[in-house]
Design a protein around this motif. Structure first.
Motif, short mmCIF file in Angstrom:
data_model
loop_
_atom_site.label_atom_id
_atom_site.label_comp_id
_atom_site.label_asym_id
_atom_site.label_seq_id
_atom_site.Cartn_x
_atom_site.Cartn_y
_atom_site.Cartn_z
N PHE A 1 0.73 -1.48 0.10
CA PHE A 1 -0.01 0.07 0.02
C PHE A 1 1.07 1.28 0.04
O PHE A 1 0.37 2.38 -0.20
CB PHE A 1 -1.09 0.07 1.29
CG PHE A 1 -1.69 -1.35 1.29
CD1 PHE A 1 -2.87 -1.40 0.61
CD2 PHE A 1 -1.56 -2.25 2.30
CE1 PHE A 1 -3.43 -2.49 0.70
CE2 PHE A 1 -2.26 -3.53 2.24
CZ PHE A 1 -3.33 -3.79 1.47
N ILE A 2 2.33 1.14 0.40
CA ILE A 2 3.09 2.41 0.44
C ILE A 2 3.83 2.22 -0.92
O ILE A 2 4.82 1.40 -0.68
CB ILE A 2 3.84 2.39 1.53
CG1 ILE A 2 2.90 2.41 2.89
CG2 ILE A 2 4.75 3.54 1.76
CD1 ILE A 2 3.56 2.48 4.42
N ARG A 3 3.92 3.11 -1.66
CA ARG A 3 4.78 2.89 -2.93
C ARG A 3 5.86 3.97 -2.82
O ARG A 3 5.84 5.07 -2.80
CB ARG A 3 4.00 3.37 -4.09
CG ARG A 3 2.69 2.57 -4.83
CD ARG A 3 2.94 1.28 -5.15
NE ARG A 3 1.95 0.59 -5.37
CZ ARG A 3 2.20 -0.65 -5.85
NH1 ARG A 3 3.35 -1.39 -6.07
NH2 ARG A 3 1.07 -1.53 -6.24
N SER A 4 6.97 3.26 -2.36
CA SER A 4 8.18 3.99 -2.35
C SER A 4 9.32 3.02 -2.89
O SER A 4 9.58 1.91 -2.21
CB SER A 4 8.52 4.30 -0.86
OG SER A 4 9.76 4.88 -0.45
N TYR A 5 10.28 3.67 -3.50
CA TYR A 5 11.36 3.04 -4.12
C TYR A 5 12.37 2.54 -3.08
O TYR A 5 12.91 1.28 -2.96
CB TYR A 5 12.11 3.99 -5.10
CG TYR A 5 13.68 3.64 -5.57
CD1 TYR A 5 13.39 2.40 -6.46
CD2 TYR A 5 14.57 4.00 -4.92
CE1 TYR A 5 14.69 1.81 -6.99
CE2 TYR A 5 15.69 3.44 -5.33
CZ TYR A 5 16.08 2.49 -6.35
OH TYR A 5 17.18 1.89 -6.90
N TRP A 6 12.66 3.27 -2.01
CA TRP A 6 13.48 2.92 -1.06
C TRP A 6 13.23 1.94 -0.01
O TRP A 6 13.69 1.24 0.16
CB TRP A 6 13.97 4.27 -0.18
CG TRP A 6 14.76 5.22 -1.14
CD1 TRP A 6 14.48 6.36 -1.61
CD2 TRP A 6 16.29 5.00 -1.55
NE1 TRP A 6 15.25 7.06 -2.32
CE2 TRP A 6 16.54 6.24 -2.49
CE3 TRP A 6 17.02 4.16 -1.44
CZ2 TRP A 6 17.68 6.30 -2.78
CZ3 TRP A 6 18.24 4.24 -2.12
CH2 TRP A 6 18.64 5.40 -2.95
N LEU A 7 11.85 2.17 0.23
CA LEU A 7 11.14 1.06 0.97
C LEU A 7 11.31 -0.46 0.54
O LEU A 7 11.70 -1.37 1.15
CB LEU A 7 9.65 1.35 1.34
CG LEU A 7 9.47 2.45 2.38
CD1 LEU A 7 7.95 2.63 2.50
CD2 LEU A 7 10.09 2.19 3.66
N HIS A 8 11.01 -0.48 -1.17
CA HIS A 8 11.00 -1.66 -1.67
C HIS A 8 12.44 -2.13 -1.62
O HIS A 8 12.90 -3.49 -1.65
CB HIS A 8 10.68 -1.53 -3.33
CG HIS A 8 9.08 -1.54 -3.31
ND1 HIS A 8 8.18 -0.59 -2.75
CD2 HIS A 8 8.25 -2.38 -3.62
CE1 HIS A 8 6.85 -0.75 -2.97
NE2 HIS A 8 6.96 -2.09 -3.54
N LEU A 9 13.51 -1.23 -1.74
CA LEU A 9 14.86 -1.63 -1.86
C LEU A 9 15.38 -2.25 -0.72
O LEU A 9 16.10 -3.13 -0.43
CB LEU A 9 15.57 -0.48 -2.14
CG LEU A 9 17.10 -0.65 -2.48
CD1 LEU A 9 17.45 -1.75 -3.77
CD2 LEU A 9 17.84 0.61 -2.78
N VAL A 10 14.85 -1.73 0.48
CA VAL A 10 15.37 -2.27 1.81
C VAL A 10 14.63 -3.47 1.95
O VAL A 10 15.26 -4.40 2.73
CB VAL A 10 14.85 -1.17 2.85
CG1 VAL A 10 15.03 -1.72 4.31
CG2 VAL A 10 15.59 0.26 2.90
N TYR A 11 13.25 -3.56 1.81
CA TYR A 11 12.71 -4.76 1.84
C TYR A 11 13.51 -5.92 0.98
O TYR A 11 13.53 -7.10 1.62
CB TYR A 11 11.16 -4.82 1.09
CG TYR A 11 10.51 -6.02 1.15
CD1 TYR A 11 9.91 -6.64 2.41
CD2 TYR A 11 10.22 -6.45 0.08
CE1 TYR A 11 9.10 -8.03 2.27
CE2 TYR A 11 9.51 -7.91 -0.15
CZ TYR A 11 8.98 -8.39 1.11
OH TYR A 11 8.20 -9.66 0.92
#
Length: 304
Positions: free
Chosen positions: A234-244
């Motif tokens: 639900f949270i579209r963020s490049y950095w959050l996806h990278l950390v994940y």
């Protein structure tokens, strides 16, 4: 008080009581009863009067102790209850696990290749998302059966059939994921996964560190990663996806080392797999490898 190693004392038969009685009678180096004991393995040996100038008096306070290398009854029972105490059983188990794992990876690679290079199939998967959801449902049903039905996964040929079905379903799922990436990205992810897997396997076999102690920590980390993955839907963020993707790669890399050490057993704290659990061991390592592939693929896709 001096101790001298000479004749054996059988601690399992109660001879240690005789030694304790002699030690208590010779406090401060002198026997309270005015009599001396001679060294003997028997608890029932009679006392002889002491002679201040005799050789027996010079050996007063000297007791005989022998440490035996024989296993106690508890140790013998523990070894009998542990089938992996036989090295040939352990080697046969490891060979069977690696053979099953190799076949799983070959089948998975073949299925993914079909999705990767068959353009019409790619288009059909993109136009029919229900296929992916159906695969997910079947995948979790078979995974639940393999994980929870211990008797079934030990029963031949049912365990091989379930493992083969699970492998095909996982290959199909990875194929549906690969259609969202370029062929070059998928091939880079496969190469990186192979390199990471081989490196971590050799590390797990050679290191003196016991990663089986981290099972609880890794389970909690996996739960946190699962919650994190739900949030980033639900949270579209490049950095959050990278950390994940980075956290997922690290966690499943540690899981791979732990599962390899569980399979090898030996000196590790947790090494209680049954010799008939070769399907379960292969399943764990296979899931670790496929999850590492998925997270590395995400990293490569985000980097491009």
């Amino acid at each position: 008080m001096d101790l001298e190693v000479s004749e054996p004392i059988n601690f399992s038969s109660g001879d240690q009581l005789h030694l304790v009685r002699k030690a208590s009678d010779n406090e401060d180096g002198q026997p309270k009863s005015g009599q001396h004991y001679t060294s003997s393995p028997s608890a029932g040996q009679k006392q002889t009067p002491g002679n201040p100038k005799s050789k027996a008096d010079q050996r007063a306070g000297v007791y005989v102790v022998q440490i035996s290398d024989e296993n106690s009854p508890d140790d013998s029972n523990a070894n009998a209850d542990n089938p992996f105490s036989d090295s040939s059983v352990r080697r046969a188990f490891i060979r069977k696990v690696f053979l099953l794992l190799t076949m799983q990876l070959v089948v998975t690679g073949a299925v993914v290749s079909v999705f990767l290079f068959w353009r019409n199939l790619k288009v059909w998967i993109l136009l029919n998302p229900w296929f992916t959801y159906a695969l997910l449902a079947a995948f979790f049903v078979v995974l639940f059966v393999l994980a929870c039905c211990g008797d079934l996964r030990r029963q031949v040929p049912a365990n091989y059939i379930l493992l083969g079905l699970f492998t095909v379903l996982q290959g199909l799922l990875l194929g549906t994921v690969s259609v969202f990436y370029n062929a070059e990205e998928v091939l880079w992810a496969i190469g990186a996964t192979a390199l990471v897997t081989l490196s971590l396997t050799f590390f797990a076999l050679q290191t003196k560190w016991d990663f089986t102690l981290l099972s609880g920590v890794l389970f909690v980390s996996l739960l946190i990663l699962l919650i994190y993955g739900i949030l980033i839907i639900f949270i579209r963020s490049y950095w959050l996806h990278l950390v994940y993707a980075g956290l997922g790669t690290v966690i499943f890399s540690l899981y791979l080392v732990m599962d390899v050490q569980l399979m090898v057993g030996g000196r590790h704290y947790h090494s209680n797999l049954d010799p008939e659990e070769y399907v379960f061991a292969a399943l764990n390592i296979y899931l670790d490898i496929t999850n590492i592939f998925l997270f590395i693929l995400q990293l490569i896709g985000l980097a491009r």
